[in-house]
Write a protein that holds these residues in place. Structure first.
Motif, PDB file in Angstrom:
ATOM      1  N   ARG A 256     -21.005 -13.220 -28.396  1.00 40.14           N
ATOM      2  CA  ARG A 256     -21.732 -14.191 -27.559  1.00 40.14           C
ATOM      3  C   ARG A 256     -21.720 -13.801 -26.083  1.00 40.14           C
ATOM      4  O   ARG A 256     -20.817 -13.088 -25.639  1.00 40.14           O
ATOM      5  CB  ARG A 256     -21.119 -15.584 -27.723  1.00 40.14           C
ATOM      6  CG  ARG A 256     -21.463 -16.195 -29.072  1.00 40.14           C
ATOM      7  CD  ARG A 256     -20.750 -17.493 -29.280  1.00 40.14           C
ATOM      8  NE  ARG A 256     -19.363 -17.302 -29.697  1.00 40.14           N
ATOM      9  CZ  ARG A 256     -18.575 -18.261 -30.147  1.00 40.14           C
ATOM     10  NH1 ARG A 256     -19.033 -19.491 -30.228  1.00 40.14           N
ATOM     11  NH2 ARG A 256     -17.334 -18.017 -30.516  1.00 40.14           N
ATOM     12  N   SER A 257     -22.706 -14.301 -25.351  1.00 41.79           N
ATOM     13  CA  SER A 257     -22.745 -13.998 -23.918  1.00 41.79           C
ATOM     14  C   SER A 257     -21.594 -14.750 -23.230  1.00 41.79           C
ATOM     15  O   SER A 257     -21.055 -15.724 -23.775  1.00 41.79           O
ATOM     16  CB  SER A 257     -24.079 -14.445 -23.310  1.00 41.79           C
ATOM     17  OG  SER A 257     -24.079 -15.853 -23.186  1.00 41.79           O
ATOM     18  N   ASP A 259     -21.764 -16.662 -20.562  1.00 39.35           N
ATOM     19  CA  ASP A 259     -22.172 -18.052 -20.289  1.00 39.35           C
ATOM     20  C   ASP A 259     -21.960 -18.916 -21.527  1.00 39.35           C
ATOM     21  O   ASP A 259     -21.457 -20.040 -21.455  1.00 39.35           O
ATOM     22  CB  ASP A 259     -23.656 -18.113 -19.900  1.00 39.35           C
ATOM     23  CG  ASP A 259     -23.882 -17.595 -18.488  1.00 39.35           C
ATOM     24  OD1 ASP A 259     -22.898 -17.479 -17.737  1.00 39.35           O
ATOM     25  OD2 ASP A 259     -25.054 -17.298 -18.151  1.00 39.35           O
ATOM     26  N   GLU A 260     -22.359 -18.349 -22.685  1.00 43.45           N
ATOM     27  CA  GLU A 260     -22.261 -19.125 -23.918  1.00 43.45           C
ATOM     28  C   GLU A 260     -20.787 -19.368 -24.285  1.00 43.45           C
ATOM     29  O   GLU A 260     -20.422 -20.491 -24.666  1.00 43.45           O
ATOM     30  CB  GLU A 260     -22.966 -18.356 -25.038  1.00 43.45           C
ATOM     31  CG  GLU A 260     -23.275 -19.225 -26.241  1.00 43.45           C
ATOM     32  CD  GLU A 260     -23.945 -18.430 -27.351  1.00 43.45           C
ATOM     33  OE1 GLU A 260     -24.388 -17.279 -27.121  1.00 43.45           O
ATOM     34  OE2 GLU A 260     -24.013 -18.975 -28.473  1.00 43.45           O
ATOM     35  N   VAL A 264     -19.387 -23.112 -24.707  1.00 40.80           N
ATOM     36  CA  VAL A 264     -18.840 -23.591 -25.986  1.00 40.80           C
ATOM     37  C   VAL A 264     -17.372 -24.004 -25.783  1.00 40.80           C
ATOM     38  O   VAL A 264     -16.918 -25.019 -26.305  1.00 40.80           O
ATOM     39  CB  VAL A 264     -18.966 -22.504 -27.085  1.00 40.80           C
ATOM     40  CG1 VAL A 264     -18.306 -22.955 -28.375  1.00 40.80           C
ATOM     41  CG2 VAL A 264     -20.425 -22.175 -27.335  1.00 40.80           C
TER      42      VAL A 264
END
Ligand SMILES: C[S@@+](CC[C@H](N)C(=O)[O-])C[C@H]1O[C@@H](n2cnc3c(N)ncnc32)[C@H](O)[C@@H]1O
Length: 302
Positions: A256-257, A259-260, A264
């Motif tokens: 995942r990035s 930011d993600e 999360v």
């Protein structure tokens, strides 16, 4: 091909000129095969001992690496580690005594002959640096402590206390030894041999609270059982973080990035949060793929 690998190791060595010249830095990666053109080959320096870790390279490449290293610097010993085999010396004699390496004003015990990590994760150096600057006055919880280097850095940064949590007795003994080595007082009560989730559950109900929490679970594929991640632990962490606490998350091998990951993590905490710092491994770990990188995120819980 042999000439190519030789050249890549030599270039990697030259790229680290400022590290070789820094008398306060004795342990770092000399060649990170994944990002520097020698897949399966990892070469680390701990003082004047070099560890070559072969994770699937040809025997010929290991021989080339050993030869180039001996031309580049004066090492007392080159140790080869290969899966399923005992570590062996390619140069000098396999060390039998533990030694001390210096990093950013602190000292750490290392066992360079050990089949697994020698006692200091080199990719976490930026996290240790961050902790030295951001721990002042905090009560720090060091989950998955291993040999405690992150807690040692926190105390050096002025933390009021550090609790180390690990399931391995030997890891906790090493925490104590590393604190002592740096003239930091330790107390047996600061070492908790328990599963991290159990510790967090109990701490939540008994009202224990922390103002700095380090979450560095084993990466996926290491050890048995379910893999905890900062995100899977977030609901427990939220219960033991006092207002103003930071949580320092280690995200290993996550596609995942950034930011993600932080979003999360924040949602799973279910508390307001503010990302305050991002870090990666140092320049001695150049990666070719972002998802293989270690990503470090510190989130502040106002
Ligand atoms: C990757 S190491 C952590 C490295 C450490 N943070 C450092 O920077 O040196 C993972 C550690 O987690 C410990 N561990 C594994 N499962 C655990 C669990 N369920 N609860 C607590 N500790 C655990 C292992 O014994 C090991 O020492």
């Amino acid at each position: 091909m042999a000439a190519e690998l030789e050249e890549r190791i030599r270039l990697a060595y030259e790229a680290r000129a400022s590290m070789h010249a820094d008398p306060g830095l004795e342990a770092y990666r000399l060649f990170h095969g994944y990002g520097e053109g020698g897949p399966g080959l990892l070469i680390d320096r701990y003082g004047d001992v070099v560890l070559i870790e072969n994770r699937g390279a040809e025997a010929r490449d290991v021989a080339i690496a050993s030869r180039v290293l001996q031309r580049l610097d004066e090492f007392s010993c080159i140790v080869l580690k290969e899966r399923g085999q005992d570590p062996r010396a390619l140069l000098g004699t396999l060390p039998s005594e533990r030694t001390v390496v210096r990093e950013n004003g602190l000292s750490y015990w290392v066992e360079t002959w050990a089949p697994r990590n020698p006692g200091l994760y080199l990719d976490a150096r930026p996290a240790r640096d961050w902790l030295q600057s951001n721990s002042h006055g905090r009560r720090v919880l060091n989950l998955y402590s291993y040999a405690g280097s992150l807690g040692v850095a926190s105390i050096a940064g002025g933390a009021r206390s550090v609790i180390h949590v690990d399931t391995q007795k030997r890891a906790l003994a090493r925490c104590q030894e590393n604190h002592r080595l740096n003239d930091q007082r330790t107390d047996a009560r600061d070492l908790e041999r328990v599963d991290a989730v159990k510790m967090l559950r109990k701490a939540a109900t008994s009202g224990r609270r922390f103002s700095g929490i380090i979450v560095d679970p084993p990466p996926p594929g290491v050890g048995a059982g379910d893999v905890a991640t900062p995100i899977s632990l977030a609901p427990y962490l939220a219960n033991v973080a006092e207002p103003g606490a930071w949580i320092l998350c280690f995200f290993h091998h996550d596609p995942r990035s950034w930011d993600e990951l932080e979003a999360v993590m924040g949602n799973s905490l279910d508390r307001p949060y503010e990302p305050i710092w991002r870090g990666r491994s140092g320049p001695d770990f150049p990666e070719s793929t972002a998802e293989r990188d270690l990503r470090l995120s510190a989130l502040l819980l106002p």
